[in-house]
Design a protein around this motif. Structure first.
Motif, short mmCIF file in Angstrom:
data_model
loop_
_atom_site.label_atom_id
_atom_site.label_comp_id
_atom_site.label_asym_id
_atom_site.label_seq_id
_atom_site.Cartn_x
_atom_site.Cartn_y
_atom_site.Cartn_z
N PHE A 21 46.87 28.05 47.67
CA PHE A 21 47.13 29.42 48.11
C PHE A 21 46.49 30.50 47.23
CE2 PHE A 21 50.40 27.32 50.60
CZ PHE A 21 50.30 28.00 51.80
N GLU A 22 45.92 30.10 46.11
CA GLU A 22 45.22 31.10 45.29
C GLU A 22 43.85 30.59 44.91
OE1 GLU A 22 47.48 33.45 42.61
OE2 GLU A 22 49.37 32.59 43.27
N ASN A 23 43.22 29.93 45.85
CA ASN A 23 41.89 29.39 45.67
C ASN A 23 40.86 30.49 45.96
OD1 ASN A 23 39.32 28.12 46.59
ND2 ASN A 23 40.42 26.23 46.12
N ASN A 24 40.04 30.80 44.98
CA ASN A 24 39.10 31.92 45.13
C ASN A 24 38.08 31.69 46.23
OD1 ASN A 24 40.26 33.52 43.15
ND2 ASN A 24 39.07 32.57 41.50
N LYS A 25 37.67 30.43 46.44
CA LYS A 25 36.72 30.15 47.53
C LYS A 25 37.35 30.42 48.89
CE LYS A 25 33.82 26.73 45.17
NZ LYS A 25 33.33 25.33 45.18
N GLU A 26 38.61 30.06 49.01
CA GLU A 26 39.33 30.32 50.25
C GLU A 26 39.51 31.82 50.46
OE1 GLU A 26 41.41 27.75 52.67
OE2 GLU A 26 39.26 27.58 52.31
N LYS A 27 39.92 32.49 49.39
CA LYS A 27 40.15 33.94 49.51
C LYS A 27 38.87 34.69 49.87
CE LYS A 27 43.69 35.13 46.25
NZ LYS A 27 43.95 35.53 44.88
N ALA A 28 37.75 34.18 49.38
CA ALA A 28 36.47 34.84 49.65
C ALA A 28 36.16 34.90 51.14
CB ALA A 28 35.35 34.12 48.90
N LYS A 29 36.72 33.96 51.91
CA LYS A 29 36.49 33.95 53.36
C LYS A 29 37.07 35.19 54.03
CE LYS A 29 36.74 28.88 53.63
NZ LYS A 29 37.50 27.73 54.17
N ALA A 30 38.07 35.77 53.38
CA ALA A 30 38.75 36.92 53.99
C ALA A 30 38.30 38.25 53.41
CB ALA A 30 40.26 36.77 53.82
N LEU A 31 37.36 38.23 52.48
CA LEU A 31 36.98 39.48 51.82
C LEU A 31 35.80 40.17 52.48
CD1 LEU A 31 37.48 38.48 48.07
CD2 LEU A 31 39.04 39.65 49.63
N LYS A 32 35.20 39.53 53.48
CA LYS A 32 34.13 40.17 54.24
C LYS A 32 34.70 40.69 55.55
CE LYS A 32 30.01 37.86 52.48
NZ LYS A 32 28.80 37.09 52.85
N ILE A 33 34.31 41.90 55.91
CA ILE A 33 34.88 42.51 57.12
C ILE A 33 33.84 42.53 58.24
CG2 ILE A 33 36.28 44.45 57.96
CD1 ILE A 33 37.46 43.27 55.54
N ASP A 34 33.18 41.39 58.46
CA ASP A 34 32.22 41.37 59.57
C ASP A 34 32.83 40.73 60.82
OD1 ASP A 34 32.35 38.72 58.90
OD2 ASP A 34 30.25 38.52 58.33
N PHE A 35 33.98 40.07 60.67
CA PHE A 35 34.76 39.51 61.77
C PHE A 35 34.08 38.36 62.51
CE2 PHE A 35 36.17 44.02 61.56
CZ PHE A 35 37.42 43.77 61.02
N LYS A 36 32.90 37.95 62.07
CA LYS A 36 32.23 36.83 62.74
C LYS A 36 32.99 35.53 62.57
CE LYS A 36 27.55 38.75 62.53
NZ LYS A 36 26.18 38.56 62.01
N SER A 37 33.68 35.40 61.43
CA SER A 37 34.41 34.16 61.17
C SER A 37 35.79 34.14 61.81
CB SER A 37 34.57 33.96 59.65
OG SER A 37 35.19 35.09 59.06
N SER A 38 36.31 35.30 62.20
CA SER A 38 37.67 35.36 62.75
C SER A 38 37.72 35.63 64.24
CB SER A 38 38.49 36.43 62.01
OG SER A 38 37.85 37.69 62.08
N ILE A 39 36.65 36.18 64.81
CA ILE A 39 36.64 36.52 66.23
C ILE A 39 35.40 35.95 66.89
CG2 ILE A 39 36.73 38.40 67.92
CD1 ILE A 39 37.96 40.17 65.78
N SER A 40 35.58 35.25 67.99
CA SER A 40 34.44 34.61 68.66
C SER A 40 33.47 35.65 69.20
CB SER A 40 34.94 33.72 69.80
OG SER A 40 35.46 34.50 70.85
N LYS A 41 32.23 35.21 69.45
CA LYS A 41 31.19 36.11 69.91
C LYS A 41 31.53 36.73 71.25
CE LYS A 41 26.19 36.33 70.68
NZ LYS A 41 24.92 35.55 70.64
#
Length: 653
Positions: free
Chosen positions: A117-137
């Motif tokens: 729950f405090e893995n920096n690599k995991e957290k890094a996935k949520a620090l970009k606000i481009d939404f490509k990883s969270s919302i489909s095309k």
């Protein structure tokens, strides 16, 4: 001392007292239509939106807006922000598996919990606000959603701390998206978000997410907080909400999206039974001023308000038809092990006083005639010599911090003398894992939720280290140490003025639960898994119910009919993934969504109904407004998503 003795026992058992130790010497889901549509076909893919990652992205972005420009972002995020791509149930399973390989000691479990729950690599996935990883095309390319995502990105810069949220471009874009509808002959839908506080709320005049509620009040021409007409210290009476939210305060701004908040006695006895609370909630909603007649409602429930709200929706169709969905925050959704522990303590104490057979008979009678049983208990003279309320270790600290413990005791005394014994016992019982799981198996289906509705869960993940971490820097660029770690002044003495009493309180009420929770996944009130919907949960019931509770659940005559209908065997009930115990076709109206976790303990809701915090002392403050701004954006995106991907619109409710 008569009945008030048992009140003290009951309140202590569920952690309402400040640092209270009590001892006794002696004896599958499918999607829903946000706009409340009926008879619709949906073109929705479960991979369209990763709602957990999306919320994490938005929450991280909103926290960044509040960080002074020269402060390292990671320092501030570490205090509140967490993200793991694993679901909560898979995370628990993984922590146990890894810890077992390491030796299965408590430190192994804790280390693996941190690794996930405090893995920096995991957290890094949520620090970009481009939404490509969270919302489909295909969803991102929808015109309405595309424009809204652009507005989120363009509004992601630092904000003016003194600016009213509702006047910002960000809020206006949220309002536009949240009110968007494709309903025939309707350009927009009116939406009101109602904030329901949890435990002991009837004695507090404070809002649970005050920054958002106050912003809405000011924007719509109301006083920032509700005028209080009576505050007895045990119950608060505010200005009639029908006047406060009615036409008394004129505003030229149309409240197309509003924030509402019941307070005090309007919430019923919030440490009592769900039944009494849900009646209070139902009456409050149905008696709202006429201007809210056609307004769709989103109910946000903190802590123990969740079970009462769900039960209200299952039982009252006139309320249910107004509701778009429910959001629980640090919610007791599938019960709390702390409630079970409290129930056991109370049972043991009463059995020693009343005798086991008498206690069992009284418990059965209490469900039918609580008033009679309460009078019976009130006549008993409990042996106070055998009750030890252990506050002594903390008295000196409290006094040095400027707390008048005599006033505190007097407030408790008044509070306890007014409460109904049986209602408190029933309230604790309602929050146990057994009762909540039984409720979900019986009620959480299309029969009782008869139109499309979403159900979102956001959890507060407690880590004992959370409250001892340095706070980073304040807007003046001054370093802020942890408010719970004692510091020395220039004379070498402990600097009590910079010691946080509410942080101490939050920490100490959370640690007992943390120590007794599977994989250490706990917030201040409930196990992480139990703060999520049963429909999202693949754990077997045996992971949260005792053998005795499982046998009781299987043997229940009322539940036997359900098992027969669903072809559930005893082995399946005990060992199958719990989300398979309600068939997907029976829950097609309920869209269950996990919004993930934040690092917090009870979202730092101060227990001001019992403790008058000295303004000289710092408070452990969670970024509540950042959380609520992120939640508003999620709700707006959810509306656009549902509205834009609904086909063949037919009859409207």
């Amino acid at each position: 001392m008569k009945v008030k003795t048992i009140y003290f026992i009951l309140i202590c058992s569920i952690s309402t007292l400040l640092i209270c130790n009590l001892s006794y010497a002696g004896k599958k889901t499918s999607t829903g239509c946000f706009g409340g549509c009926n008879k619709t076909k949906h073109s929705i893919n479960k991979n369209d939106v990763n709602w957990k990652l999306l919320f994490a992205q938005l929450f991280a972005s909103e926290i960044k807006k509040e960080i002074p420009t020269k402060t390292p972002v990671s320092t501030q995020l570490d205090n509140y922000f967490t993200y793991s791509s694993l679901s909560f149930d898979k995370a628990e399973e993984e922590i146990k598996f890894r810890a077992k390989k390491d030796g299965n000691k408590s430190e192994d479990i804790y280390r693996q919990r941190i690794n996930i729950f405090e893995n920096n690599k995991e957290k890094a996935k949520a620090l970009k606000i481009d939404f490509k990883s969270s919302i489909s095309k295909r969803v991102r390319n929808n015109p309405e959603i595309k424009n809204f995502l652009k507005s989120i990105i363009s509004n992601s810069k630092s904000k003016n701390q003194d600016e009213n949220y509702f006047t910002t471009k960000e809020a206006q874009d949220v309002i536009k998206a949240l009110s968007f509808t494709q309903t025939q002959n309707q350009t927009n839908q009116k939406v009101a978000i109602i904030l329901f506080p949890g435990f002991a709320a009837q004695s507090s005049k404070d809002y649970i997410f005050e920054e958002l509620a106050i912003s809405a009040n000011k924007y719509y021409g109301r006083p920032s907080t509700r005028p209080i007409e009576l505050d007895t210290g045990i119950t608060v009476v505010g200005e009639d909400y029908r006047h406060f939210y009615g036409d008394k305060y004129y505003s030229s701004t149309s409240n197309i999206v509003d924030i509402l908040h019941p307070i005090g006695q309007e919430l019923g006895n919030s440490i009592g039974s769900n039944q009494r609370r849900e009646i209070a909630f139902k009456d409050w909603i149905l008696k709202l001023p006429s201007k809210y007649k056609d307004t769709k409602l989103i109910l946000v429930a903190h802590n123990s308000a969740g079970p009462a709200i769900l039960d209200m929706l299952a039982k009252y169709s006139d309320v249910r038809k107004k509701v778009l969905g429910v959001v629980t925050i640090a919610g007791i959704v599938q019960g709390s092990g702390m409630a079970r522990l409290s129930q056991e303590k109370i049972k043991n104490i009463l059995e020693n006083i009343l005798g086991e057979n008498i206690y069992q008979k009284i418990s059965l009678l209490a469900k039918k005639t609580p008033e009679v049983v309460d009078k019976l208990i009130a006549c008993l003279d409990f042996p106070t010599d055998n009750i030890n309320l252990n506050l002594e270790p903390f008295k000196n600290i409290l006094q040095k911090m400027g707390v008048d413990t005599t006033l505190l005791a007097d407030r408790f005394k008044k509070y306890l003398e007014t409460l109904n014994t049986i209602d408190i016992i029933n309230g604790i019982n309602d929050l146990t894992p057994y009762e909540q799981i039984k409720w979900h198996l019986k009620y959480f289906n299309n029969k009782y939720f008869d139109h499309k509705m979403f159900f979102m869960n956001l959890s507060a993940l407690f880590d004992p280290q959370t409250l001892v971490r340095p706070r980073g820097e304040n807007p003046l660029m001054e370093k802020e140490p942890s408010p719970i770690v004692p510091m020395l002044d220039d004379n070498g003495n402990i600097d009590w003025q910079n010691f946080s009493m509410d942080a101490l309180y939050l920490s100490l009420i959370s640690i007992p639960g943390f120590k007794n929770t599977s994989a250490g996944l706990f917030d201040g009130n409930v196990e992480l898994g139990n703060s999520k919907s049963l429909l999202l949960d693949s754990r077997p019931l045996s992971s949260s119910l005792t053998k005795k509770e499982l046998l009781k659940l299987w043997s229940d005559p009322e539940m036997q009919e359900i098992y027969k209908e669903r072809k559930i065997t005893e082995s399946m009930l005990y060992n199958s993934p719990r989300n398979t115990l309600i068939k997907a076709k029976n829950t097609s109206n309920i869209h269950a969504i996990d919004l993930g976790e934040v690092l917090a303990s009870s979202i730092s809701v101060a227990y001001k109904q019992f403790i008058k915090l000295n303004s000289k002392h710092p408070e452990w403050k969670f970024p509540r407004m950042a959380l609520m701004r992120a939640l508003m954006q999620v709700l707006a995106l959810y509306n656009l998503y549902q509205q834009s991907f609904i086909e063949d619109m037919e009859d409207e409710i």
